[in-house]
Enzyme design. Sequence first.
Site, PDB file in Angstrom:
ATOM      1  CD1 TRP A 102      -2.104  -2.285   1.660  1.00  0.00           C
ATOM      2  CD2 TRP A 102      -2.958  -1.214  -0.104  1.00  0.00           C
ATOM      3  NE1 TRP A 102      -3.093  -3.080   1.131  1.00  0.00           N
ATOM      4  CE2 TRP A 102      -3.633  -2.446   0.057  1.00  0.00           C
ATOM      5  CE3 TRP A 102      -3.319  -0.372  -1.150  1.00  0.00           C
ATOM      6  CZ2 TRP A 102      -4.647  -2.852  -0.813  1.00  0.00           C
ATOM      7  CZ3 TRP A 102      -4.330  -0.771  -2.008  1.00  0.00           C
ATOM      8  CH2 TRP A 102      -4.981  -2.000  -1.840  1.00  0.00           C
ATOM      9  CG  ASP A 172      -3.271   4.049   4.396  1.00  0.00           C
ATOM     10  OD1 ASP A 172      -4.260   3.893   5.142  1.00  0.00           O
ATOM     11  OD2 ASP A 172      -3.134   3.445   3.314  1.00  0.00           O
ATOM     12  CE  LYS A 196      -8.044  -2.075   4.901  1.00  0.00           C
ATOM     13  NZ  LYS A 196      -8.356  -3.278   4.123  1.00  0.00           N
TER      14      LYS A 196
END
Length: 361
Positions: A102, A172, A196
């Site tokens: 990511w 993030d 999540k």
Amino acid sequence: MTRAYNFSAGPATLPETVLRQAQAEMLDWNGVGASIVELSHRGVEFMGVAAQAEADLRALLSVSDDYAVLFLAGGATTQQALLALNFAAPGQTVDYVVTGHWGKTAIRQVRPYVDVHVAADGEPGGFRDIPPRQDWSLSADAAYVHITANETIHGVEFRDTPDVGTVPLFADFSSSIASAPLDVAKYGLIYAGAQKNLGPVGVSVVIVRRELLERAGQPRADIFNYASHAARDSMLNTPPTWNWYLLGLTVKWMLEQGGVEEFARRNAAKAALVYDAIDGSGGFYRNEVAVPVRSRMNIPFFLPDETLTTRFVAESKAAGLLALKGHKAVGGLRASLYNAMPVAGAQALVGFMRDFQQRHG
């Protein structure tokens, strides 16, 4: 009805009490005679839901008034592109620390707009560790420094906030937000896709220091301007109201359960159970991440061959343990242990792992 334990990395398991409340309120929210899905986002009813969700999220994460909290449509990848447009001049240097898949994705989103400098990169080591802070090559004139707090695929997590000096730190937190206490004041901006730890897919949270909203950034449509969203309380356009509502229920549930301190305790216990099972298997299961940076949220692990991996996925599903197949980028297996996953779920997984090894080891 018996619900399975869902180890999906996202969309992920949600608290059963939240789902049941949403189910009960689906046709008639709060006695108004209509579903929350049907109510105007500018009506007093939903405005109250939105304000409560923000107040609860601020309480959960101890977010001060120095920060704006935005609830925006879409996922974290969209926010990755908007960082450069809102906070960096065209072609300005931005620093990225890459610790997994990511982090690389975040770079791809901003590369058309800025000069990306990779200050540290864990890929030469297979993303099994985080490069030591003293080895980072930060730029004095960078618009910001970006990290991925927890790499969902590679299972690498920053356990401490790195010191990057006076340049704003952006992070993030999609897969680890609200999993443990967090000093928001150490960051210029935090963003997270909700699917999540915070709620359902389709809404993202951005927590940004208000003074940064004064930056000119780059030419962009108003809909891509964080300052405009902040000025309109995230109502610049029609937001994903159902998703925002579910996020609010999930955050309230976390507060009622004891907040981030309690979830830090539970998450440490769950992760310890699974890592102990892996490390105690004599090599039948293996996790390749350096112990100090092992993720508490996402645990990738591997079996000796693909035949066993395929069998493990099929048999675990039959046993009520869902979504344990690893990401295609790395293969193997992966267990995601977000806040809504109870300790009993980790215990069930460990019991299955030991039984599987006895039968196939």
